[in-house]
Design a protein around this motif. Structure first.
Motif, PDB file in Angstrom:
ATOM      1  N   THR A 158      25.462 -32.791 -14.152  1.00 29.29           N
ATOM      2  CA  THR A 158      26.923 -32.851 -14.205  1.00 29.29           C
ATOM      3  C   THR A 158      27.441 -33.713 -13.056  1.00 29.29           C
ATOM      4  OG1 THR A 158      26.939 -30.618 -15.124  1.00 29.29           O
ATOM      5  CG2 THR A 158      29.034 -31.459 -14.298  1.00 29.29           C
ATOM      6  N   GLU A 217      27.610 -27.458 -23.816  1.00 25.91           N
ATOM      7  CA  GLU A 217      27.579 -27.597 -22.370  1.00 25.91           C
ATOM      8  C   GLU A 217      26.302 -28.333 -21.989  1.00 25.91           C
ATOM      9  OE1 GLU A 217      29.419 -24.163 -19.949  1.00 25.91           O
ATOM     10  OE2 GLU A 217      28.445 -23.181 -21.656  1.00 25.91           O
ATOM     11  N   ARG A 218      26.399 -29.243 -21.048  1.00 32.61           N
ATOM     12  CA  ARG A 218      25.261 -30.065 -20.658  1.00 32.61           C
ATOM     13  C   ARG A 218      24.085 -29.241 -20.121  1.00 32.61           C
ATOM     14  NH1 ARG A 218      25.267 -35.518 -17.940  1.00 32.61           N
ATOM     15  NH2 ARG A 218      25.816 -36.825 -19.714  1.00 32.61           N
ATOM     16  N   LEU A 272      29.020 -26.847 -14.337  1.00 31.83           N
ATOM     17  CA  LEU A 272      30.157 -26.694 -15.244  1.00 31.83           C
ATOM     18  C   LEU A 272      30.994 -27.967 -15.355  1.00 31.83           C
ATOM     19  CD1 LEU A 272      31.244 -23.106 -14.162  1.00 31.83           C
ATOM     20  CD2 LEU A 272      30.091 -23.755 -16.300  1.00 31.83           C
ATOM     21  N   HIS A 273      31.489 -28.207 -16.540  1.00 28.38           N
ATOM     22  CA  HIS A 273      32.357 -29.348 -16.843  1.00 28.38           C
ATOM     23  C   HIS A 273      33.221 -28.948 -18.033  1.00 28.38           C
ATOM     24  CE1 HIS A 273      29.994 -30.318 -20.490  1.00 28.38           C
ATOM     25  NE2 HIS A 273      28.969 -29.883 -19.770  1.00 28.38           N
ATOM     26  N   SER A 318      34.114 -28.229 -21.489  1.00 27.51           N
ATOM     27  CA  SER A 318      33.230 -28.093 -22.646  1.00 27.51           C
ATOM     28  C   SER A 318      33.890 -28.687 -23.893  1.00 27.51           C
ATOM     29  CB  SER A 318      32.883 -26.625 -22.893  1.00 27.51           C
ATOM     30  OG  SER A 318      34.058 -25.885 -23.157  1.00 27.51           O
TER      31      SER A 318
END
Length: 255
Positions: free
Chosen positions: A149, A141-142, A115-116, A118
């Motif tokens: 990430t 999202e990557r 998660l990062h 978005s």
């Protein structure tokens, strides 16, 4: 196009807007079409000096377990019960050719390692802004694009026609499978443009949370190109005179 500067409401260390309740709330960033929005459950968002990027600041997030916070560009926004909503279009979704941003994830974050912050394009599905039941957006999202990430470093992501995104809302429910293969995360921006030929862009958004564990991070230099016209926004903390220090002045101060 050169980046436009978006100044914090407060002088250093900047802003820290929070809302302890579970009901989405927001705050205008004075002199801009940017808003701290969808903030709930004790999360905090604000242009601050916590993670400087391209100057003395960035938009910083600090979210507890199940917190939520966004920073959003909303043309013609109105206050609806304390949260903000767009009333204007930036152009046809079909003419969006690129968008991007810089983001940062602090290694102290306990949220899932994929998660990062978005990045989202906000849409009105039929392009008729007088009806609102078909509003929503597409989320980058990557993890759905085969990328990792990193932590404790700034990352730049540039999105184009072949970038995979997933949806919320738009009168379709969340994570709608437009190609009918049983998986909602393998449709590109180009696929969605073909699926939503009349959609209008009503804003852009970046944020964290909603079911996440604790998270700390930041974003800066959010940008997009619509109909060949590019826009970019650099978040900075105002000084006592209401201006952003020049990079040379910042270096001298550090010395």
């Amino acid at each position: 196009a050169s980046a436009a500067t978006v100044l914090s409401n407060n002088t250093a260390p900047g802003d820290a807007y929070t809302n302890p309740t579970p009901v989405n709330q927001g705050m205008a960033i004075a002199g801009s079409d940017w808003y701290y929005n969808n903030v709930r459950n004790g999360a905090t968002v604000g242009i601050s000096t916590a993670n400087p990027r391209s100057g003395n600041g960035s938009a910083h997030f600090n979210s507890p377990n199940n917190g939520k916070a966004d920073i959003e560009y909303l043309p013609g926004a109105v206050n609806l019960g304390g949260n903000y909503a767009s009333t204007a279009s930036l152009g046809a979704f079909a003419t969006l050719s690129a968008m991007g941003y810089d983001w940062y994830r602090n290694s102290s974050s306990a949220a899932g390692s994929h998660l990062h912050p978005s990045l989202r394009v906000l849409l009105d599905r039929d392009g008729d802004l007088t009806t609102t039941g078909d509003r929503g957006g597409l989320v980058f999202e990557r993890s759905y694009n085969g990328m990792g990430t990193p932590t404790d470093t700034w990352v730049t992501d540039v999105l184009g026609a072949s970038t995979f995104v997933w949806n919320f809302g738009l009168g379709l429910g969340n994570e709608f499978d437009i190609n009918g293969n049983g998986y909602a995360y393998d449709s590109t921006i180009a696929d969605w443009q073909a699926f939503l030929p009349t959609a209008a862009i009503i804003g852009f958004s970046s944020g964290v949370g909603s079911g996440w564990n604790t998270f700390t991070g930041a974003v800066d230099n959010i940008n997009w190109t619509i109909g060949g016209q590019s826009s970019s926004y650099n978040f900075e903390v105002r000084d006592d005179g209401g201006e952003v220090p020049e990079p040379a002045s910042l270096a001298l101060l550090a010395a």
